[in-house]
Design a protein around this motif. Structure first.
Motif, PDB file in Angstrom:
ATOM      1  N   HIS A   1       8.301   1.114   7.452  1.00  0.00           N
ATOM      2  CA  HIS A   1       7.526  -0.134   8.119  1.00  0.00           C
ATOM      3  C   HIS A   1       6.397   0.169   8.610  1.00  0.00           C
ATOM      4  CE1 HIS A   1       8.485  -4.150   9.240  1.00  0.00           C
ATOM      5  NE2 HIS A   1       8.238  -3.698  10.530  1.00  0.00           N
ATOM      6  N   GLN A   2       5.943   1.093   9.075  1.00  0.00           N
ATOM      7  CA  GLN A   2       4.578   1.492   9.370  1.00  0.00           C
ATOM      8  C   GLN A   2       3.648   1.045   8.497  1.00  0.00           C
ATOM      9  OE1 GLN A   2       6.576   3.862   8.799  1.00  0.00           O
ATOM     10  NE2 GLN A   2       5.586   5.839   8.282  1.00  0.00           N
ATOM     11  N   TRP A   3       3.747   1.465   7.178  1.00  0.00           N
ATOM     12  CA  TRP A   3       2.886   1.042   5.964  1.00  0.00           C
ATOM     13  C   TRP A   3       2.908  -0.341   5.753  1.00  0.00           C
ATOM     14  CZ3 TRP A   3      -0.652   4.578   4.823  1.00  0.00           C
ATOM     15  CH2 TRP A   3      -0.455   5.796   5.057  1.00  0.00           C
TER      16      TRP A   3
ATOM     17  N   VAL B   1      -6.643  -4.537  -2.294  1.00  0.00           N
ATOM     18  CA  VAL B   1      -5.361  -4.225  -1.846  1.00  0.00           C
ATOM     19  C   VAL B   1      -4.332  -3.720  -2.842  1.00  0.00           C
ATOM     20  CG1 VAL B   1      -3.261  -5.071  -0.423  1.00  0.00           C
ATOM     21  CG2 VAL B   1      -5.475  -5.980   0.200  1.00  0.00           C
ATOM     22  N   ASP B   2      -4.441  -4.458  -3.940  1.00  0.00           N
ATOM     23  CA  ASP B   2      -3.705  -4.309  -5.082  1.00  0.00           C
ATOM     24  C   ASP B   2      -3.806  -2.727  -5.687  1.00  0.00           C
ATOM     25  OD1 ASP B   2      -2.514  -6.772  -4.749  1.00  0.00           O
ATOM     26  OD2 ASP B   2      -3.586  -7.623  -6.576  1.00  0.00           O
ATOM     27  N   THR B   3      -5.017  -2.357  -5.663  1.00  0.00           N
ATOM     28  CA  THR B   3      -5.341  -0.897  -6.106  1.00  0.00           C
ATOM     29  C   THR B   3      -5.506   0.244  -5.144  1.00  0.00           C
ATOM     30  OG1 THR B   3      -7.702  -1.757  -5.882  1.00  0.00           O
ATOM     31  CG2 THR B   3      -6.604  -2.244  -7.970  1.00  0.00           C
ATOM     32  N   PHE B   4      -4.997  -0.153  -3.937  1.00  0.00           N
ATOM     33  CA  PHE B   4      -4.837   0.838  -2.916  1.00  0.00           C
ATOM     34  C   PHE B   4      -3.256   1.257  -2.690  1.00  0.00           C
ATOM     35  CE2 PHE B   4      -4.213   2.584   1.251  1.00  0.00           C
ATOM     36  CZ  PHE B   4      -5.045   3.801   1.362  1.00  0.00           C
ATOM     37  N   ASN B   5      -3.125   2.646  -2.874  1.00  0.00           N
ATOM     38  CA  ASN B   5      -1.800   3.207  -2.601  1.00  0.00           C
ATOM     39  C   ASN B   5      -2.021   4.385  -1.712  1.00  0.00           C
ATOM     40  OD1 ASN B   5       0.407   1.198  -3.770  1.00  0.00           O
ATOM     41  ND2 ASN B   5      -0.986   1.608  -5.175  1.00  0.00           N
ATOM     42  N   ALA B   6      -1.227   4.552  -0.761  1.00  0.00           N
ATOM     43  CA  ALA B   6      -1.165   5.812   0.316  1.00  0.00           C
ATOM     44  C   ALA B   6      -0.636   7.052  -0.517  1.00  0.00           C
ATOM     45  CB  ALA B   6      -0.603   5.661   1.482  1.00  0.00           C
ATOM     46  N   PRO B   7      -1.538   8.179  -0.445  1.00  0.00           N
ATOM     47  CA  PRO B   7      -1.119   9.674  -0.972  1.00  0.00           C
ATOM     48  C   PRO B   7       0.033  10.199   0.170  1.00  0.00           C
ATOM     49  CG  PRO B   7      -3.298   9.899   0.100  1.00  0.00           C
ATOM     50  CD  PRO B   7      -2.937   8.181   0.214  1.00  0.00           C
ATOM     51  N   TYR B   8       1.096   9.436  -0.175  1.00  0.00           N
ATOM     52  CA  TYR B   8       2.107   9.740   1.205  1.00  0.00           C
ATOM     53  C   TYR B   8       3.420   9.735   0.629  1.00  0.00           C
ATOM     54  CZ  TYR B   8       4.702   9.070   5.504  1.00  0.00           C
ATOM     55  OH  TYR B   8       5.754   8.978   6.605  1.00  0.00           O
ATOM     56  N   TYR B   9       4.505  10.655   1.265  1.00  0.00           N
ATOM     57  CA  TYR B   9       5.570  10.122   0.648  1.00  0.00           C
ATOM     58  C   TYR B   9       6.591  10.873   1.903  1.00  0.00           C
ATOM     59  CZ  TYR B   9      10.034  10.202  -1.778  1.00  0.00           C
ATOM     60  OH  TYR B   9      11.381   9.907  -2.175  1.00  0.00           O
TER      61      TYR B   9
ATOM     62  N   ILE C   1       0.869  -1.223   0.149  1.00  0.00           N
ATOM     63  CA  ILE C   1      -0.046  -0.100  -0.025  1.00  0.00           C
ATOM     64  C   ILE C   1       0.922   1.221   0.044  1.00  0.00           C
ATOM     65  CG2 ILE C   1      -1.930  -1.231   1.202  1.00  0.00           C
ATOM     66  CD1 ILE C   1      -1.232   0.236   3.686  1.00  0.00           C
ATOM     67  N   TYR C   2       2.320   1.114  -0.012  1.00  0.00           N
ATOM     68  CA  TYR C   2       3.068   2.238  -0.144  1.00  0.00           C
ATOM     69  C   TYR C   2       4.306   1.627  -0.873  1.00  0.00           C
ATOM     70  CZ  TYR C   2       6.010   6.127   1.126  1.00  0.00           C
ATOM     71  OH  TYR C   2       7.002   7.189   1.085  1.00  0.00           O
ATOM     72  N   ILE C   3       5.495   2.264  -0.701  1.00  0.00           N
ATOM     73  CA  ILE C   3       6.516   1.971  -1.168  1.00  0.00           C
ATOM     74  C   ILE C   3       7.279   0.544  -0.413  1.00  0.00           C
ATOM     75  CG2 ILE C   3       9.068   2.701  -1.414  1.00  0.00           C
ATOM     76  CD1 ILE C   3       8.219   5.374  -2.093  1.00  0.00           C
ATOM     77  N   SER C   4       7.901  -0.203  -0.971  1.00  0.00           N
ATOM     78  CA  SER C   4       8.372  -1.522  -0.316  1.00  0.00           C
ATOM     79  C   SER C   4       9.589  -1.768  -0.701  1.00  0.00           C
ATOM     80  CB  SER C   4       7.327  -2.358  -0.176  1.00  0.00           C
ATOM     81  OG  SER C   4       7.813  -3.833   0.073  1.00  0.00           O
ATOM     82  N   LYS C   5      10.263  -2.697  -0.078  1.00  0.00           N
ATOM     83  CA  LYS C   5      11.667  -3.028  -0.617  1.00  0.00           C
ATOM     84  C   LYS C   5      11.416  -3.848  -2.012  1.00  0.00           C
ATOM     85  CE  LYS C   5      14.724  -2.652   3.329  1.00  0.00           C
ATOM     86  NZ  LYS C   5      15.790  -1.561   2.730  1.00  0.00           N
ATOM     87  N   THR C   6      10.339  -4.530  -2.004  1.00  0.00           N
ATOM     88  CA  THR C   6      10.167  -5.343  -3.262  1.00  0.00           C
ATOM     89  C   THR C   6       9.164  -4.491  -4.338  1.00  0.00           C
ATOM     90  OG1 THR C   6       8.081  -6.149  -2.027  1.00  0.00           O
ATOM     91  CG2 THR C   6      10.075  -7.382  -1.811  1.00  0.00           C
ATOM     92  N   SER C   7       8.923  -3.282  -3.973  1.00  0.00           N
ATOM     93  CA  SER C   7       8.242  -2.453  -4.917  1.00  0.00           C
ATOM     94  C   SER C   7       8.958  -2.402  -6.388  1.00  0.00           C
ATOM     95  CB  SER C   7       7.894  -1.314  -4.447  1.00  0.00           C
ATOM     96  OG  SER C   7       6.639  -1.233  -3.614  1.00  0.00           O
ATOM     97  N   PRO C   8       8.674  -2.399  -7.791  1.00  0.00           N
ATOM     98  CA  PRO C   8       9.157  -2.092  -8.789  1.00  0.00           C
ATOM     99  C   PRO C   8       9.889  -0.516  -8.915  1.00  0.00           C
ATOM    100  CG  PRO C   8       6.984  -2.865  -9.290  1.00  0.00           C
ATOM    101  CD  PRO C   8       7.080  -2.416  -7.861  1.00  0.00           C
ATOM    102  N   GLN C   9      11.083  -0.479  -9.324  1.00  0.00           N
ATOM    103  CA  GLN C   9      11.506   1.057  -9.304  1.00  0.00           C
ATOM    104  C   GLN C   9      10.681   1.984  -9.799  1.00  0.00           C
ATOM    105  OE1 GLN C   9      14.691   1.902  -8.051  1.00  0.00           O
ATOM    106  NE2 GLN C   9      14.085   4.062  -8.608  1.00  0.00           N
TER     107      GLN C   9
END
Length: 371
Positions: free
Chosen positions: A236-238, A259-267, A178-186
Motif C-alpha cells: 500500500h505504501q507504493w 509512470v508506466d516505465t518506472f518500477n521500484a527495485p524492491y521486494y 510502480i510496484y506489485i499491485s492487486k491489478t498487476s498481471p501475474q
C-alpha cells in the motif's frame, strides 16, 4: 535504472534528509537489538578470537549508522568485562552503495572514537572502522574474514529492477503502477519473485565465503506475513505513491509513459520465500525467523511536543518515504516535480491513516554459518 549508481538515502541534515527521517529504521534496529545481542553472545561463547571482523551491510548514514556499531561494541565490551579479559581487536566494516553519504559517517568518527575512549577507557583495545562501498549482492570481503554480519532495512532493495519491467523493456506490462499491485498481471509478480530469489541466493553465497564457520548474521528487512505479495501490508505504501503520480498525469504534469516505465527495485518477501532460499543455498542454519510490526511513522515521539502538535502522521510518513526513494524517482522523473509529488503524497497518506493504522512488517532472521 542502474540501481548501484542511483539508489541512496537523502544526504545531509535537511528537512527531507534520511538523517532526520529514519525513525522507522531506528525503531526496527531497537526491536531487533535483543536478537543482535543474543547472536553476538552465542558467537563469543563458541570462540574468542584475537581479532573480530564485523560488518554492517546497507549502513546508510545519519545517526542510525554508528548507533548500531555502538550497540555491538557495548555487548562485546560487557562480555569481556564479565570474563575479566581484554576486548579483541575490532575490525568494523560499514558497507553501502557507492553513492552513499560516507563523508557524513567519516566526519562523525572523531567524536565517536572520543566517546568510546571516555566510556570504555584507554585500555579498551583497538577499534578500526572503515567504509566498504559496493553492492552486497556479490563479494565484499576476503574469504573467512568476517565473524558477525548485521544488516537492517536493506535487503528488500533488489540489485536491479526485474529485466521484464525495466524502463528499457520493449513493452510496459505494469502500466499505471510502480510496484506489485492487486491489478498487476501475474507476470509482474513472477518477475519480482524471480529477481528476489536470484539476489538473495547470491547474497547468501557471497556471505558464506566471507564468514568464518560458526559466524553469525542478523538480518532485518521489510516483508510480509502472507504468502500473497499483493496484501495491503506489502504494497500500500507504493500504491499511494503511484496514485500521487497518476494524479499528476491527469493534470498533464507528468507523462503517463514515465509512470508506466518506472518500477521500484524492491521486494518484500514472506517467511516461506526466505526459508526456501536459505535451504537451497545450504550454507547457513536458521536459528530464528520472526515478523515484527512497526507503525508507518515509526511511532510518535511523545517527548517532542512541537512535532506532535505541528506535524501530521501523513507528513512524517511521506518525509520518511521521500528520504528513501527520492533518489530513484528524481533520476527517472526529474527533480522539478518532487515537492509537488510529495505534497500530494502527504494528503493521500493522511486520508489513509485517518481510516486505519497501517503497519510495516519487518522480518528478522538470525543465521549461523555451518562448519
Amino acid at each position: 535504472m542502474e540501481v548501484k549508481q542511483v539508489l541512496h538515502m537523502n544526504k545531509g541534515t535537511g528537512e527531507t534528509s534520511y538523517a532526520k527521517n529514519s525513525r522507522v529504521q531506528s525503531k526496527i534496529i531497537s526491536i531487533t537489538k535483543p536478537v543482535t545481542e543474543e547472536a553476538l553472545l552465542d558467537l563469543l561463547c563458541k570462540k574468542f578470537p584475537e581479532s573480530l571482523g564485523i560488518a554492517d551491510l546497507g549502513c546508510s548514514s545519519g545517526p542510525n549508522t554508528l548507533s548500531v556499531i555502538s550497540e555491538i561494541i557495548d555487548v562485546i565490551y560487557a562480555k569481556c568485562s564479565d570474563l575479566g579479559i581484554s576486548t579483541p581487536e575490532l575490525k568494523i566494516s560499514l558497507n553501502d552503495l557507492y553513492s552513499n553519504d560516507f563523508n557524513d559517517i567519516f566526519g562523525s568518527l572523531p567524536a565517536f572514537y572520543k566517546k568510546l575512549e571516555e566510556e570504555k577507557g584507554v585500555g579498551f583495545g583497538q577499534c578500526f572502522i572503515s567504509g566498504v562501498p559496493g553492492s552486497f549482492y556479490g563479494r565484499l570481503f576476503p574469504s573467512k574474514s568476517i565473524h558477525f554480519v548485521h544488516s537492517s532495512s536493506s535487503l528488500h532493495w533488489l540489485s536491479q529492477v526485474p529485466p521484464e519491467l525495466d524502463s528499457k523493456a520493449s513493452t510496459a506490462i505494469n502500466k499505471g503502477r510502480i510496484y506489485i499491485s492487486k491489478t498487476s498481471p501475474q507476470s509482474v509478480l513472477d518477475s519480482y519473485l524471480l529477481q528476489f530469489q536470484k539476489d538473495f541466493s547470491l547474497f547468501l553465497k557471497s556471505r558464506s565465503e566471507e564468514i568464518v564457520p560458526g559466524g553469525r548474521m542478523v538480518l532485518s528487512f521489510m516483508g510480509r506475513r502472507s504468502m500473497d505479495p499483493t496484501t495491503v501490508e506489502s504494497i500500500h505504501q507504493w500504491e499511494l505513491l503511484a496514485q500521487a503520480l497518476m494524479n499528476m498525469v491527469s493534470e498533464g504534469l507528468v507523462l503517463e509513459e514515465k509512470v508506466d516505465t518506472f518500477n521500484a527495485p524492491y521486494y518484500g518477501p514472506c517467511a516461506e520465500e526466505l526459508e526456501l532460499e536459505i535451504q537451497k543455498e545450504g550454507s547457513f542454519i536458521m536459528d530464528r525467523l520472526e515478523a515484527v510490526e512497526v507503525d508507518w511513522d515509526g511511532g510518535v515521539d511523545m517527548s517532542n511536543t512541537t512535532e506532535t502538535v505541528t506535524v501530521s502522521s501523513g507528513q512524517r510518513v511521506a518525509k520518511a518515504i521521500r528520504a528513501v526513494v527520492e533518489s530513484m524517482l528524481e533520476s527517472h522523473f526529474g527533480r522539478d516535480i518532487m515537492d509537488d509529488l510529495f505534497r500530494r503524497h502527504v494528503e493521500l497518506v493522511d486520508k489513509h491513516l485517518a481510516k486505519t493504522r497501517t503497519k510495516y512488517i519487518s522480518l528478522v532472521i538470525y543465521l549461523i554459518r555451518k562448519g
